[in-house]
Design an enzyme around this catalytic site. Structure first.
Site, PDB file in Angstrom:
ATOM      1  N   ASP A   1       0.842  -1.189   0.000  1.00 45.08           N
ATOM      2  CA  ASP A   1       0.000   0.000   0.000  1.00 45.08           C
ATOM      3  C   ASP A   1       0.882   1.247   0.000  1.00 45.08           C
ATOM      4  O   ASP A   1       2.012   1.229   0.505  1.00 45.08           O
ATOM      5  CB  ASP A   1      -0.890   0.035   1.240  1.00 45.08           C
ATOM      6  N   LYS A   2       0.348   2.325  -0.521  1.00 46.11           N
ATOM      7  CA  LYS A   2       1.086   3.581  -0.630  1.00 46.11           C
ATOM      8  C   LYS A   2       1.727   3.983   0.696  1.00 46.11           C
ATOM      9  O   LYS A   2       2.891   4.341   0.750  1.00 46.11           O
ATOM     10  CB  LYS A   2       0.159   4.694  -1.122  1.00 46.11           C
TER      11      LYS A   2
END
Length: 186
Positions: free
Chosen positions: A70-71
């Site tokens: 995830d970012k």
């Protein structure tokens, strides 16, 4: 299909590299690959600057990307420089012979030291940017955890994925009543 992605000079924390793959420590707040609304500033843009070639198996927007984070998640990613390495790494992930281990700080304390969360994940019915445990258009998802330490109001977990769904750890831990500490989304 030719790529229109531009190489960009970014500082990369490369822990290992040979002719076939590299292991990079992805910082938080960096998106792994370009998508709608984000064509620059990604790990892929930095990899295109760093490497002469990357595997093309995942298409022009995800060259070399075998798995993602995830970012806002930091951690190690293995990147394939050629198609043979990509196929080998993907096969290991699919056969579950490659181990993916995560550390998460979560709110509260689990009643037992180890556990397994098995709950299907799909798009949140009211927010398309989020995922949720739901029976609608969902896919099977399994997360294993063990409690490594307990603090006043937090626990540190070692987390392993049996599947790899978008936001899986964050969704499952929130569903279990112990959202990831500092995560504004779940």
């Amino acid at each position: 299909e030719p790529s229109d992605l531009l190489p960009e000079a970014h500082s990369l924390d490369v822990l290992f590299e040979d002719d076939h793959l590299l292991v990079v420590n992805k910082p938080p707040a960096m998106t792994v690959n370009p998508a709608a609304g984000r064509r620059s500033g990604t790990l892929v843009n930095a990899l295109l600057h760093h490497c002469d070639s990357l595997s093309g198996i995942n298409g022009v927007l995800r060259p070399g990307i075998v798995h993602r984070l995830d970012k806002d998640t930091s951690g190690l990613l293995v990147v394939a420089k050629d198609d043979a390495a990509h196929r080998g790494l993907a096969a290991q992930i699919q056969a579950r012979t490659a181990e993916r281990l995560y550390v998460a700080f979560v709110w509260g304390h689990f009643g037992k030291g180890t556990g397994r969360i098995e709950a299907p994940i799909g798009r949140h019915p009211g927010d398309r940017k989020r995922m949720a445990v739901t029976g609608r258009s969902s896919r099977a998802a399994v997360t294993r955890f063990s409690v490594e330490a307990r603090f006043d109001f937090l626990s540190r977990l070692a987390v392993q994925l049996e599947t790899g769904r978008t936001h899986q750890i964050r969704v499952h831990l929130s569903h279990a009543g112990h959202p990831v500490f500092g995560d504004p989304t779940y």
